[in-house]
Design an enzyme around this catalytic site. Sequence first.
Site, mmCIF file in Angstrom:
data_model
loop_
_atom_site.group_PDB
_atom_site.id
_atom_site.type_symbol
_atom_site.label_atom_id
_atom_site.label_comp_id
_atom_site.label_asym_id
_atom_site.label_seq_id
_atom_site.Cartn_x
_atom_site.Cartn_y
_atom_site.Cartn_z
ATOM 1 N N TYR A 114 -4.508 -0.109 -13.922
ATOM 2 C CA TYR A 114 -3.946 0.318 -12.350
ATOM 3 C C TYR A 114 -3.443 -0.602 -11.049
ATOM 4 O O TYR A 114 -3.924 -1.624 -10.876
ATOM 5 C CB TYR A 114 -5.762 0.314 -11.926
ATOM 6 N N TRP A 116 -0.816 -0.855 -7.708
ATOM 7 C CA TRP A 116 0.399 -0.044 -6.470
ATOM 8 C C TRP A 116 1.770 -1.396 -6.301
ATOM 9 O O TRP A 116 2.059 -0.581 -6.211
ATOM 10 C CB TRP A 116 -0.784 -0.493 -5.061
HETATM 11 N N1 LIG Z 1 -14.994 -3.450 -2.315
HETATM 12 C C1 LIG Z 1 -13.618 -2.890 -2.150
HETATM 13 N N2 LIG Z 1 -12.651 -3.010 -3.425
HETATM 14 C C2 LIG Z 1 -11.794 -2.372 -2.718
HETATM 15 C C3 LIG Z 1 -12.484 -1.011 -2.387
HETATM 16 C C4 LIG Z 1 -11.628 -1.194 -0.917
HETATM 17 O O1 LIG Z 1 -12.553 -0.644 -0.272
HETATM 18 N N3 LIG Z 1 -13.590 -2.520 -1.067
HETATM 19 N N4 LIG Z 1 -10.649 -0.135 -2.224
HETATM 20 C C5 LIG Z 1 -9.742 -0.189 -3.412
HETATM 21 C C6 LIG Z 1 -8.395 0.740 -3.161
HETATM 22 S S1 LIG Z 1 -8.497 2.511 -2.360
HETATM 23 C C7 LIG Z 1 -7.348 0.403 -3.937
HETATM 24 S S2 LIG Z 1 -6.233 1.865 -4.056
HETATM 25 C C8 LIG Z 1 -7.538 -0.748 -4.621
HETATM 26 C C9 LIG Z 1 -6.073 -1.491 -4.814
HETATM 27 O O2 LIG Z 1 -6.088 -2.710 -5.620
HETATM 28 P P1 LIG Z 1 -4.758 -3.059 -6.069
HETATM 29 O O3 LIG Z 1 -3.772 -1.834 -5.995
HETATM 30 O O4 LIG Z 1 -4.591 -3.641 -7.362
HETATM 31 O O5 LIG Z 1 -4.536 -3.921 -5.193
HETATM 32 P P2 LIG Z 1 -2.758 -4.632 -4.609
HETATM 33 O O6 LIG Z 1 -3.206 -6.287 -4.523
HETATM 34 O O7 LIG Z 1 -2.041 -4.163 -4.358
HETATM 35 O O8 LIG Z 1 -2.115 -5.122 -6.373
HETATM 36 C C10 LIG Z 1 -1.069 -4.994 -6.705
HETATM 37 C C11 LIG Z 1 -0.498 -5.901 -8.010
HETATM 38 O O9 LIG Z 1 0.505 -6.000 -7.635
HETATM 39 C C12 LIG Z 1 1.543 -7.287 -7.746
HETATM 40 N N5 LIG Z 1 3.364 -7.238 -7.744
HETATM 41 C C13 LIG Z 1 4.066 -6.341 -6.603
HETATM 42 N N6 LIG Z 1 4.867 -6.075 -7.312
HETATM 43 C C14 LIG Z 1 5.146 -6.169 -8.455
HETATM 44 C C15 LIG Z 1 6.267 -5.545 -9.091
HETATM 45 O O10 LIG Z 1 7.320 -5.066 -9.517
HETATM 46 N N7 LIG Z 1 5.640 -5.886 -10.447
HETATM 47 C C16 LIG Z 1 4.478 -6.539 -11.135
HETATM 48 N N8 LIG Z 1 4.667 -6.450 -12.405
HETATM 49 N N9 LIG Z 1 3.360 -6.749 -10.263
HETATM 50 C C17 LIG Z 1 4.270 -6.547 -9.429
HETATM 51 C C18 LIG Z 1 1.405 -7.271 -6.904
HETATM 52 O O11 LIG Z 1 1.714 -9.095 -6.598
HETATM 53 C C19 LIG Z 1 -0.344 -7.444 -7.169
HETATM 54 O O12 LIG Z 1 -1.255 -8.703 -7.814
HETATM 55 O O13 LIG Z 1 -8.605 -2.585 -4.285
HETATM 56 C C20 LIG Z 1 -9.695 -1.374 -4.552
HETATM 57 N N10 LIG Z 1 -11.154 -1.933 -4.029
HETATM 58 N N1 LIG Z 2 -3.433 -2.323 6.552
HETATM 59 C C1 LIG Z 2 -3.637 -1.797 5.629
HETATM 60 N N2 LIG Z 2 -3.576 -0.326 4.982
HETATM 61 C C2 LIG Z 2 -3.711 0.689 3.999
HETATM 62 C C3 LIG Z 2 -4.344 0.118 2.699
HETATM 63 C C4 LIG Z 2 -4.494 -1.481 2.517
HETATM 64 O O1 LIG Z 2 -5.208 -2.446 2.338
HETATM 65 N N3 LIG Z 2 -4.731 -1.882 3.990
HETATM 66 N N4 LIG Z 2 -4.995 0.647 1.327
HETATM 67 C C5 LIG Z 2 -4.407 1.730 1.376
HETATM 68 C C6 LIG Z 2 -5.143 2.423 0.348
HETATM 69 S S1 LIG Z 2 -4.886 2.088 -1.259
HETATM 70 C C7 LIG Z 2 -6.325 3.137 0.650
HETATM 71 S S2 LIG Z 2 -6.683 4.146 -0.483
HETATM 72 C C8 LIG Z 2 -6.633 3.527 2.188
HETATM 73 C C9 LIG Z 2 -8.065 3.646 2.537
HETATM 74 O O2 LIG Z 2 -8.480 4.674 3.147
HETATM 75 P P1 LIG Z 2 -9.854 4.225 3.845
HETATM 76 O O3 LIG Z 2 -10.703 4.719 2.802
HETATM 77 O O4 LIG Z 2 -9.668 5.757 5.452
HETATM 78 O O5 LIG Z 2 -10.656 2.833 3.815
HETATM 79 P P2 LIG Z 2 -11.213 2.025 4.479
HETATM 80 O O6 LIG Z 2 -11.075 1.430 5.221
HETATM 81 O O7 LIG Z 2 -12.262 1.779 2.955
HETATM 82 O O8 LIG Z 2 -12.638 3.083 5.121
HETATM 83 C C10 LIG Z 2 -12.197 3.119 6.509
HETATM 84 C C11 LIG Z 2 -13.312 3.334 7.704
HETATM 85 O O9 LIG Z 2 -14.824 3.842 7.111
HETATM 86 C C12 LIG Z 2 -15.211 3.256 7.427
HETATM 87 N N5 LIG Z 2 -16.534 3.501 6.902
HETATM 88 C C13 LIG Z 2 -16.985 3.236 5.455
HETATM 89 N N6 LIG Z 2 -18.315 3.481 5.318
HETATM 90 C C14 LIG Z 2 -18.582 4.182 5.786
HETATM 91 C C15 LIG Z 2 -19.306 5.650 5.955
HETATM 92 O O10 LIG Z 2 -20.599 5.399 5.008
HETATM 93 N N7 LIG Z 2 -19.345 6.871 6.432
HETATM 94 C C16 LIG Z 2 -18.579 6.557 7.739
HETATM 95 N N8 LIG Z 2 -19.009 7.412 8.514
HETATM 96 N N9 LIG Z 2 -17.459 5.604 7.640
HETATM 97 C C17 LIG Z 2 -17.404 4.620 6.607
HETATM 98 C C18 LIG Z 2 -15.397 1.919 7.578
HETATM 99 O O11 LIG Z 2 -15.416 1.447 8.963
HETATM 100 C C19 LIG Z 2 -13.682 1.569 7.705
HETATM 101 O O12 LIG Z 2 -13.346 0.742 8.767
HETATM 102 O O13 LIG Z 2 -6.175 3.401 2.782
HETATM 103 C C20 LIG Z 2 -4.617 2.765 2.264
HETATM 104 N N10 LIG Z 2 -4.179 1.931 3.790
HETATM 105 MO MO LIG Z 3 -6.564 2.912 -2.576
#
Ligand SMILES: Nc1nc2c(c(=O)[nH]1)N[C@H]1C(S)=C(S)[C@@H](COP(=O)(O)OP(=O)(O)OC[C@H]3O[C@@H](n4cnc5c(=O)[nH]c(N)nc54)[C@H](O)[C@@H]3O)O[C@H]1N2
Ligand SMILES: Nc1nc2c(c(=O)[nH]1)N[C@H]1C(S)=C(S)[C@@H](COP(=O)(O)OP(=O)(O)OC[C@H]3O[C@@H](n4cnc5c(=O)[nH]c(N)nc54)[C@H](O)[C@@H]3O)O[C@H]1N2
Ligand SMILES: [Mo]
Length: 747
Positions: A114, A116
């Site tokens: 999994y 991005w």
């Molecule tokens: N506590 C907490 N944990 C969370 C979340 C949260 O809200 N709170 N959010 C979750 C969510 S929504 C998501 S989507 C995940 C995201 O988790 P990930 O998608 O696993 O996070 P990234 O840091 O984007 O990891 C992408 C990796 O790909 C590598 N990469 C970039 N380009 C390339 C390429 O061309 N080839 C290869 N082989 N590698 C490459 C980068 O160096 C990086 O290490 O995290 C989750 N974890």
């Molecule tokens: N700059 C930046 N943008 C991103 C990403 C990133 O890593 N960096 N990740 C991308 C990815 S993979 C995803 S999935 C999306 C995720 O998008 P979201 O799920 O919207 O991301 P979060 O920042 O985890 O949460 C948004 C807000 O929800 C609020 N929140 C948390 N828990 C609760 C709750 O129990 N109740 C309520 N009402 N609010 C709550 C928090 O204050 C938080 O700031 O963002 C995307 N956009």
């Molecule tokens: Mo995500």
Amino acid sequence: MKPTDRDLLTSSHWGTYRVDVEDNRVTALRDFEEDTDPSPIGHGIVDVLEGPTRIRTPMVRKSWLEGGPGTAGEKRGEEDFIAVTWEQANRLVANELNRVRDNYGNQAIYAGSYGWASAGRFHHAQSQLKRFLNCIGGFTSSKNTYSFAAAEVVVPHVLGTFRGFLDTATSWESIASDCTLFVAFGGVPLKNGQISQGGTGAHVQRAGISAAQDAGVRFVNISPLRSDLMAAVGAEWLAPRPSTDAALMLGLAHTLLSEGLHDQAFLGRYTVGFERFTSYLNGAEDGIPKTADWAADICALHADTIRDLARRMAKNRTMISVGWALTRQDHGEQPFWAAITLAAMLGQIGLPGTGIGFGYSAMNNVGLNRRQLDYASFPQGDNPVQDFIPVARVTSLLENSGGRFDYDGKSYAYPDTRLVWWAGGNPFHHHQDLNRMRRAWAKPDTIIANEWCWNALAKHSDIVLPCTTPLERSDIAMSPKDPYLVAMDQAIRPVGQARDDHQIFCGIAAEMGVHDAFTEGRSAEEWQRWIWDVSRQRVSQHGVGLPDWDSFQKDGWFKVTPPDKPTIMMEEFRADPDVNPLGTPSGRIEIFSETIANFGYDDCPGHAVWLDPLEWLGCAGPDQLHMISNQPRNKLHSQLDHGPVSRADRPQGVELVTMHPEDAAARDLSVGQIVRIHNERGACLAEINISDDIRPGVIQISTGAWYDPDGNTCRRGNPNTLTPDKGTSALAQGPIAHSCLVKVSSA
Ligand SMILES: Nc1nc2c(c(=O)[nH]1)N[C@H]1C(S)=C(S)[C@@H](COP(=O)(O)OP(=O)(O)OC[C@H]3O[C@@H](n4cnc5c(=O)[nH]c(N)nc54)[C@H](O)[C@@H]3O)O[C@H]1N2
Ligand SMILES: Nc1nc2c(c(=O)[nH]1)N[C@H]1C(S)=C(S)[C@@H](COP(=O)(O)OP(=O)(O)OC[C@H]3O[C@@H](n4cnc5c(=O)[nH]c(N)nc54)[C@H](O)[C@@H]3O)O[C@H]1N2
Ligand SMILES: [Mo]
């Protein structure tokens, strides 16, 4: 490299940029002229492309190289690596794949992988890995995402599809013209709107919110953080306890019902099961009516505030936005089901500007008015292995070979896992309870990672295959979620001996005798042309004309024109539910789902309910706080955490934690102090930031700091050392990072 007389272009999840190059070095990125609200995130790459964190040659962990597969897995993350040639690396990997396949079968290879990765339609790391493994008999895969697993599984039972309605969210133009009240559970976080998966052309969220505000739309930000709705809007701010939104929604629903404010005609024609839900609301089953007063106790809001909001929602033309973060909490299915139920009671679903939307500004594409186009992608082939895990069950998979898990109505077994392969994701970023994961990570015989930088994933692998970044290869940004198609030019030669993921797999495929099956005789550029040509033909059937390949390359980018009118989610269903039924068993909105009820899950019954989360303020000890670990504003996840844009926000080298003044005073903590955030699972260091704009009892620390363990403590501030690793429910088994209690003490 492509000869071109235009400026070089690159695209990323966070934006499109022009690239300046001197002597085969990238010197700067410049913001794309079409983007009126560019993101600074991209500039973070320039300094680290060739910095000390870059992986330049294939590397093998010392004990593994000397002792073979299965040697000293517990030393992963601590041991030195030895450089090898590509020929050696290809042979080691091929031999190990053959050993695992022959002795254990292909299901012993876990390649859910999994993550991005980078933008680019062809060099998509996961697709490359999966296609390669499918050529040699397949692998154990993963289902759903960390973003919104609970919604991905529950919403199809309620509305027929989740992703379909995510893509067709009512657009900002329609909200500006027809909505009067925008109620945002989880806010409309502009920081997150910087991103769109697969490439962003121009950022639209700020303009969308501003246009709605100018048109008179009033916003209610329901979130522990005031900053989840941009300050210029001056939104009303309600801060319930985190992880209690389902209770708040039930309290709102009860008020509508008890005051006769619900739309009986809509409920009758477009939904099924409302009576089953109302008997729960009225307490027929458990003797507890879910009144505003009941909800107020759980959420710690005033009951009058809840009643007043319910009345205003009924009186106005109301849009409910339910943020994705609400799925990343215990029982994360419930707020989505409850929000849909609430919107159905208001009866405005399918009308312009109102109803329900899933996560405005969670990404740039939500509410961006665009055509729905089906571009071609690099084919992954077919996976003969049936085994899979819900993606966030990875630690359980490694811990519990042969153990069973429930998922969406069925029971499955975890296969015995011998080899783990990650390309394009970082489990040491995304997974919860990292110290527990690290212990389980010691078990497989072999871990392989394709990475470009020495992050925790690379350091915890046995074989590290150095890959390129998009600036070192050509590709096309072609995402159905964005109207801009961008030529991603190769700006410099690959750094060190780095290879594109595709080229990496070509090498191993040759070693294993499947090179031709993997490439089908096409070069990387021929594949890109193939993707372009097939896409061009497909979209022409929708009346969209793309330029031919050569003209596209010459111009560098192309914008698909938007549809003639704003998108309105579920418009056709509203117009005629008999002709355009939903994909549910009844064809209607399932306020009660017979299917889910029949699964018999205690933690996800047949309609929206309130269930106590594993960890929340309602069960907190006197010195415990609720930790929100949300998405970072200065990077995407862990990507470019080592770059200057991210580092500038972290002057003392550790992540910032935001805390309310009352909570800081109670602990005698002051701004700038380094603290230890801890619980029974682990700890991380952080620097104190104090603000009134956070709910008392809650702390916020962004995700993204590279995991840097000293025992069970992360020195850099990775909050996943603290988060619990448990599924949302037996239905979806999604991650629950946002339901987490911690303590904070001076370090
Ligand atoms: N506590 C907490 N944990 C969370 C979340 C949260 O809200 N709170 N959010 C979750 C969510 S929504 C998501 S989507 C995940 C995201 O988790 P990930 O998608 O696993 O996070 P990234 O840091 O984007 O990891 C992408 C990796 O790909 C590598 N990469 C970039 N380009 C390339 C390429 O061309 N080839 C290869 N082989 N590698 C490459 C980068 O160096 C990086 O290490 O995290 C989750 N974890
Ligand atoms: N700059 C930046 N943008 C991103 C990403 C990133 O890593 N960096 N990740 C991308 C990815 S993979 C995803 S999935 C999306 C995720 O998008 P979201 O799920 O919207 O991301 P979060 O920042 O985890 O949460 C948004 C807000 O929800 C609020 N929140 C948390 N828990 C609760 C709750 O129990 N109740 C309520 N009402 N609010 C709550 C928090 O204050 C938080 O700031 O963002 C995307 N956009
Ligand atoms: Mo995500």
